[in-house]
Design an enzyme around this catalytic site. Sequence first.
Site, PDB file in Angstrom:
ATOM      1  N   ASP A 337       0.835  -1.198   0.000  1.00 55.75           N
ATOM      2  CA  ASP A 337       0.000   0.000   0.000  1.00 55.75           C
ATOM      3  C   ASP A 337       0.871   1.251   0.000  1.00 55.75           C
ATOM      4  O   ASP A 337       0.576   2.221  -0.681  1.00 55.75           O
ATOM      5  CB  ASP A 337      -0.939   0.006   1.214  1.00 55.75           C
ATOM      6  CG  ASP A 337      -0.207  -0.133   2.544  1.00 55.75           C
ATOM      7  OD1 ASP A 337       0.913  -0.671   2.558  1.00 55.75           O
ATOM      8  OD2 ASP A 337      -0.753   0.303   3.576  1.00 55.75           O
ATOM      9  N   ARG A 341       5.092   4.390   6.290  1.00 58.63           N
ATOM     10  CA  ARG A 341       4.604   4.311   7.670  1.00 58.63           C
ATOM     11  C   ARG A 341       4.688   2.870   8.193  1.00 58.63           C
ATOM     12  O   ARG A 341       5.162   1.976   7.482  1.00 58.63           O
ATOM     13  CB  ARG A 341       3.176   4.860   7.756  1.00 58.63           C
ATOM     14  CG  ARG A 341       2.146   4.028   7.036  1.00 58.63           C
ATOM     15  CD  ARG A 341       0.739   4.554   7.291  1.00 58.63           C
ATOM     16  NE  ARG A 341      -0.253   3.808   6.585  1.00 58.63           N
ATOM     17  CZ  ARG A 341      -1.182   4.352   5.789  1.00 58.63           C
ATOM     18  NH1 ARG A 341      -1.220   5.664   5.607  1.00 58.63           N
ATOM     19  NH2 ARG A 341      -2.068   3.600   5.182  1.00 58.63           N
ATOM     20  N   ASP A 342       4.155   2.662   9.389  1.00 60.57           N
ATOM     21  CA  ASP A 342       4.263   1.334  10.015  1.00 60.57           C
ATOM     22  C   ASP A 342       3.235   0.373   9.429  1.00 60.57           C
ATOM     23  O   ASP A 342       2.431  -0.203  10.143  1.00 60.57           O
ATOM     24  CB  ASP A 342       4.080   1.463  11.533  1.00 60.57           C
ATOM     25  CG  ASP A 342       2.788   2.195  11.887  1.00 60.57           C
ATOM     26  OD1 ASP A 342       2.093   2.648  10.948  1.00 60.57           O
ATOM     27  OD2 ASP A 342       2.475   2.310  13.074  1.00 60.57           O
ATOM     28  N   GLU A 343       3.272   0.233   8.125  1.00 58.66           N
ATOM     29  CA  GLU A 343       2.322  -0.640   7.441  1.00 58.66           C
ATOM     30  C   GLU A 343       3.068  -1.380   6.324  1.00 58.66           C
ATOM     31  O   GLU A 343       3.463  -2.506   6.501  1.00 58.66           O
ATOM     32  CB  GLU A 343       1.138   0.174   6.906  1.00 58.66           C
ATOM     33  CG  GLU A 343      -0.086  -0.667   6.701  1.00 58.66           C
ATOM     34  CD  GLU A 343      -1.399   0.119   6.771  1.00 58.66           C
ATOM     35  OE1 GLU A 343      -2.434  -0.500   6.590  1.00 58.66           O
ATOM     36  OE2 GLU A 343      -1.382   1.338   7.003  1.00 58.66           O
ATOM     37  N   ASP A 350      -5.608  -2.749  -2.908  1.00 62.23           N
ATOM     38  CA  ASP A 350      -4.751  -1.820  -3.631  1.00 62.23           C
ATOM     39  C   ASP A 350      -4.147  -2.504  -4.860  1.00 62.23           C
ATOM     40  O   ASP A 350      -4.075  -1.930  -5.953  1.00 62.23           O
ATOM     41  CB  ASP A 350      -3.625  -1.306  -2.722  1.00 62.23           C
ATOM     42  CG  ASP A 350      -4.153  -0.738  -1.404  1.00 62.23           C
ATOM     43  OD1 ASP A 350      -5.051  -1.355  -0.803  1.00 62.23           O
ATOM     44  OD2 ASP A 350      -3.661   0.313  -0.970  1.00 62.23           O
ATOM     45  N   TRP A 403     -11.371  -6.238  -2.079  1.00 67.55           N
ATOM     46  CA  TRP A 403     -10.018  -6.559  -1.612  1.00 67.55           C
ATOM     47  C   TRP A 403      -9.741  -8.016  -1.985  1.00 67.55           C
ATOM     48  O   TRP A 403      -8.845  -8.306  -2.776  1.00 67.55           O
ATOM     49  CB  TRP A 403      -9.907  -6.303  -0.098  1.00 67.55           C
ATOM     50  CG  TRP A 403      -9.453  -4.909   0.198  1.00 67.55           C
ATOM     51  CD1 TRP A 403      -8.216  -4.552   0.672  1.00 67.55           C
ATOM     52  CD2 TRP A 403     -10.175  -3.678   0.016  1.00 67.55           C
ATOM     53  NE1 TRP A 403      -8.149  -3.169   0.787  1.00 67.55           N
ATOM     54  CE2 TRP A 403      -9.326  -2.626   0.390  1.00 67.55           C
ATOM     55  CE3 TRP A 403     -11.451  -3.370  -0.447  1.00 67.55           C
ATOM     56  CZ2 TRP A 403      -9.711  -1.287   0.326  1.00 67.55           C
ATOM     57  CZ3 TRP A 403     -11.843  -2.040  -0.515  1.00 67.55           C
ATOM     58  CH2 TRP A 403     -10.982  -1.017  -0.135  1.00 67.55           C
ATOM     59  N   GLU A 610      -2.547   8.964  -0.966  1.00 68.43           N
ATOM     60  CA  GLU A 610      -3.597   8.055  -0.486  1.00 68.43           C
ATOM     61  C   GLU A 610      -4.964   8.746  -0.488  1.00 68.43           C
ATOM     62  O   GLU A 610      -5.975   8.135  -0.799  1.00 68.43           O
ATOM     63  CB  GLU A 610      -3.243   7.621   0.937  1.00 68.43           C
ATOM     64  CG  GLU A 610      -4.207   6.660   1.575  1.00 68.43           C
ATOM     65  CD  GLU A 610      -3.697   6.141   2.910  1.00 68.43           C
ATOM     66  OE1 GLU A 610      -2.822   6.802   3.512  1.00 68.43           O
ATOM     67  OE2 GLU A 610      -4.174   5.073   3.340  1.00 68.43           O
ATOM     68  N   HIS A 631       0.944   6.192  -2.370  1.00 70.95           N
ATOM     69  CA  HIS A 631      -0.064   5.142  -2.348  1.00 70.95           C
ATOM     70  C   HIS A 631      -0.567   4.991  -3.782  1.00 70.95           C
ATOM     71  O   HIS A 631      -1.241   5.862  -4.288  1.00 70.95           O
ATOM     72  CB  HIS A 631      -1.217   5.633  -1.470  1.00 70.95           C
ATOM     73  CG  HIS A 631      -1.601   4.713  -0.379  1.00 70.95           C
ATOM     74  ND1 HIS A 631      -0.823   4.530   0.744  1.00 70.95           N
ATOM     75  CD2 HIS A 631      -2.704   3.933  -0.200  1.00 70.95           C
ATOM     76  CE1 HIS A 631      -1.435   3.676   1.560  1.00 70.95           C
ATOM     77  NE2 HIS A 631      -2.568   3.292   1.005  1.00 70.95           N
TER      78      HIS A 631
HETATM   79  C1  BGC Z   1      -4.090   0.804   3.666  1.00 70.92           C
HETATM   80  C2  BGC Z   1      -4.926   0.762   2.418  1.00 70.92           C
HETATM   81  C3  BGC Z   1      -5.778  -0.437   2.534  1.00 70.92           C
HETATM   82  C4  BGC Z   1      -6.702  -0.149   3.660  1.00 70.92           C
HETATM   83  C5  BGC Z   1      -7.749  -1.155   3.869  1.00 70.92           C
HETATM   84  C6  BGC Z   1      -5.004   1.054   4.813  1.00 70.92           C
HETATM   85  O1  BGC Z   1      -4.379   1.187   6.004  1.00 70.92           O
HETATM   86  O2  BGC Z   1      -3.056   1.703   3.587  1.00 70.92           O
HETATM   87  O3  BGC Z   1      -4.372   1.105   1.285  1.00 70.92           O
HETATM   88  O4  BGC Z   1      -6.358  -0.908   1.400  1.00 70.92           O
HETATM   89  O5  BGC Z   1      -6.012   0.113   4.856  1.00 70.92           O
HETATM   90  O6  BGC Z   1      -8.866  -0.557   4.125  1.00 70.92           O
END
Ligand code: BGC
Length: 727
Positions: A337, A341-343, A350, A403, A610, A631
């Site tokens: 995504d 960040r912490d992801e 996506d 998704w 994003e 994003h």
């Molecule tokens: C992500 C998105 C993802 C979404 C899900 C977010 O935190 O960055 O791109 O699809 O969560 O709802």
Amino acid sequence: MKNIFNAQWIKSPVPAYDCEFSFSKEFTSLKQVVSATLEATAFGVYFAEINGERVGNQIFAPGWTTYRKRLQVETYDVTAMIKAQNKIVLNVATGWKASRHFGRYCGNDSLGYKEIAALCALTIEYADGEKRIITTGGDWKCEKGKNIYTEIYNGYIYNPAYVDSNPVQAVVFERNKNNLIDRQGEKILEQERLEAKEIIITPKGETVIDFGQNLTGYVEFKIKGNKGERAVISHAEVLDAEGNFYTDNLRSAKAQAVFICDGEEHIHKAQHNFFGFRYIRLENWSDEVKKENFTAIVVHSEMKRTGYFECSDKRVNQLFSNIIWGQKGNFLDVPTDCPQRDERLGWTGDAQVFVKTASYNYDVEKFFIKWLADLRAEQTGWGTIPHVIPCVFDPDDGSSAAWADAVTICPWQIYLTYANKELLKESLESMKKYLEFIDEHSYDGIWCNSWHFGDWLNLDGSSPEDCSKGTDKNLIATAYYIYSTEILMKAMALLGEDTAEYAAKREKSIAAFRREYMKNGRITPEYATQTACVLAVHFGISDDIAETAKQLNELVCECGHLKTGFVGTPYLLHALSDNGYTETAYSLLLREEYPSWLFSVKMGATTIWEHWDGMREDGSMWSTSMNSFNHYAYGSVADWLYGDAAGIKIDESKPAFEHIIFAPLTDGRLTYVKAAIESRRGLVKSEWKTENGKTTYTFTVPEGATATVILGGKSTEIGSGVTEMTE
Ligand code: BGC
């Protein structure tokens, strides 16, 4: 890959997290070497060295997969590296596998083993026919590395002077090796080097370097400093309204590179970490700050660039550049995504939204083959697809429409762009299982018993508190069910299977959708949003497509802008221009006030945001809670640029550009458009230019391919080579 099965997994005797370990062995090799091969992998990320020299040029090996089931092994030719006296080292760090940070999401064990560990086999063949295999085992040495701290989100601390004063013997542990596979994806490599553009002293007095481009990678820097000093580099994507360094959107990720100076001059770069950034801030930096001492290194998976687009509007060209950079920044072994960040996770939604654009921009066939194998490996027994692949959440979280549909949409697009039937075959069972899960959660054709992300981040009702509010979620879910069933049926038909059962289910859901949400070809007022109309039109659900498209056009024209989120945006312009509303589609594309694609361009973006308003006109931010400036999802508009503005379309019955449909859509606000896709068959190109009221079109068809040109409602068949037409 073969001898690695004889090796033993080794780790440090002291449980260790968030750091680097070096596992090593010395050996002599006195005879003439004919060949030497290293097979290696790790829990964490690693790079190997033989006699102080790095083996291969890959970074972050073994990449990121569903480790419990699939751990990639790399095989390196190291023949030229073997000497009489040798030392082989595997430097292993936290990476994705051993990051405790993921525990936040998944508790301790869903990634499998959490400690750093190494596994390798070095096979040497001598001229006299002898074969020697050196494998990891209890005779290997284990010491802490110079990356005394390293963690995927927080970054690292590097101490060049650090030498572990207490090296120990590595400990062998048992671990089933049936998850080992040869590397299936692309290599992750350093790809580009960008010079520092500007040194800025911010209003707060911070020393900041601007690289002029938001990117994913790390900085190579020259440093001396004073002995013992901790020089800190922080990373940021944007400056705030006052022009100060802004990191709130990184949430808990510290994203720092810390270098402990030893008084010697060093040229240093990260070895196990990456960051998403355009700006860096220097702290505790006693050297004079010179631009030439800092270079940003862009890293991503190996992928050949195939797609190009240009037009007479510079802002659109910048948008296209931002889309390309969004792909570079988020195609790092898995489609993520965001990179900062912490992801940084493999969000399925996506990926499905962007896969078409991605497959035109770059050759991503191998990249998706690997990721989709992980997706299938993560599918639960009851058919659900976790939200992120590899899964670091609770796999039982269920499946969200749009998704989880990555399971059908991604393999289908890879088939269309590259004619990969094999992948479709491999994906068929997982598609069916997913659709069965939906059947079980549907009532009378409506998918109504599940949790969904909805039209994520739309402008019909979503807010920082609830980004999923807006278009009805059951409506979206049912529309996606209909769409995914259609894809499954097309795949089954290609593979010679009978589709009658699915055709009946699809018809039932179409009837239910029309009954629940539509009247006289229009979405009923309580459900009428741009996204609802887009889905009914683009997925062919409406019984009066022309009327629903008219309603969509009205909804857009009433407010003058888009309101769609992750679900509606990718198809919005298609739904309009496919039904005669080309002018509205172009108006949305060329609008630069918020909300629009060009708003971020106007605000100086160099990647896709994003949110439509990640940063507002006055420089204030959407929210700190979830605000990425890299994003790629809304970058999916590029498939309209290729497919409609330039008009290059794949014919589904002859995929991979065996037969091309050229149907460019002109607009008086542009004087020229050109796009090219370097397909597997050769170059596919479409250009149009308007001068003195006359438009000239030029189409290029590769050798062996054919094309149909559709202009002003008239079709013309053309063959390979270059064809010019005027209108
Ligand atoms: C992500 C998105 C993802 C979404 C899900 C977010 O935190 O960055 O791109 O699809 O969560 O709802």
